[in-house]
Design a protein around this motif. Structure first.
Motif, short mmCIF file in Angstrom:
data_model
loop_
_atom_site.label_atom_id
_atom_site.label_comp_id
_atom_site.label_asym_id
_atom_site.label_seq_id
_atom_site.Cartn_x
_atom_site.Cartn_y
_atom_site.Cartn_z
N VAL A 82 9.89 5.93 2.30
CA VAL A 82 9.14 5.48 2.18
C VAL A 82 8.96 4.11 3.16
CG1 VAL A 82 7.05 4.35 1.16
CG2 VAL A 82 8.22 6.47 0.49
N LYS A 83 8.23 4.21 4.59
CA LYS A 83 7.99 3.14 5.83
C LYS A 83 7.77 2.04 4.76
CE LYS A 83 8.89 1.21 9.90
NZ LYS A 83 8.19 1.71 11.20
N THR A 84 8.01 0.86 4.89
CA THR A 84 7.14 -0.26 4.44
C THR A 84 7.76 -1.52 5.95
OG1 THR A 84 8.46 -1.81 2.53
CG2 THR A 84 6.64 -0.14 1.91
N GLN B 128 0.92 4.03 -2.64
CA GLN B 128 0.14 5.04 -2.97
C GLN B 128 1.35 6.24 -2.93
OE1 GLN B 128 -2.88 5.46 -1.42
NE2 GLN B 128 -1.75 7.12 -0.80
N TYR C 58 13.25 0.72 4.39
CA TYR C 58 12.82 2.03 3.81
C TYR C 58 13.20 1.86 2.62
CZ TYR C 58 11.77 3.80 8.62
OH TYR C 58 11.78 3.88 9.93
N LYS D 164 0.60 -1.01 -0.19
CA LYS D 164 0.13 0.01 -0.04
C LYS D 164 0.89 1.01 0.03
CE LYS D 164 -2.91 2.50 3.30
NZ LYS D 164 -4.04 2.08 4.47
N GLU D 165 1.86 1.76 0.50
CA GLU D 165 2.79 2.40 0.65
C GLU D 165 3.59 3.14 -0.63
OE1 GLU D 165 2.35 0.38 5.25
OE2 GLU D 165 2.69 -0.49 2.45
#
Length: 172
Positions: free
Chosen positions: A156-158, A142, A162, A138-139
């Motif tokens: 971006v953290k998932t 986005q 990162y 999802k991240e």
């Protein structure tokens, strides 16, 4: 695979046919047709109150919007590369430093991915190829489907760690 892609398309076509039929009948019964007689118009007014007609139209317009979004979601594709570093705050800090070094240069991004990425895609410059909505976490989705193309985004953290993400292309 073709059947899996075809089924949602057939569903959409069926829904569109039903909505067109409903909207067209509301138009003719409602007296909007220049060929209808005054008697037909009076009967239509008594049989179907204007509130129901406008609610039906509003419902069908909302359905069109939803169908349009669904079709766009099925057809939107993107190509992106990423650099993954596992860990906590130190990983995010390292990616911030890399981002400053790389800028938005795709060649420097590919070199950094080959040198630092914890993902097997690092061997190919972080290239993930082409994918559609919902194929990534999802991240990640986005960023790839909402942010500017040709720019390095992140960190971006998932669930994997990162990422720095370079969106190379997106078809809307």
């Amino acid at each position: 695979m073709i059947r899996a892609r075809l089924s949602p398309l057939l569903l959409v076509c069926g829904l569109l046919a039903a909505v067109f039929a409903n909207t067209a009948s509301a138009f003719v019964i409602g007296g909007g047709n220049a060929l209808s007689s005054p008697k037909t118009q009076d009967f239509a007014a008594a049989a179907r109150p204007p509130v129901a007609r406008s609610a039906s139209t509003a419902l069908s317009m909302g359905l069109f919007d939803d169908i349009g979004k669904m079709i766009k979601g099925m057809t939107t594709r993107a190509s992106a590369s990423h650099i993954l570093i596992k860990g906590g705050a130190e990983a995010a800090n390292r990616l911030e430093d890399l981002k400053a070094e790389i800028g938005d240069n795709p060649v420097k991004f590919a070199e950094a991915a080959a040198a630092y990425s914890a993902c097997p895609s690092g061997r190919s410059g972080g290239n993930l190829g082409e994918f559609g909505r919902g194929q990534m976490v999802k991240e990640f989705d986005q960023v790839v489907f909402n942010d500017e193309v040709g720019v390095v985004h992140g960190p971006v953290k998932t669930q994997f760690g990162y990422h720095l993400i370079l969106i190379s292309e997106r078809t809307d």
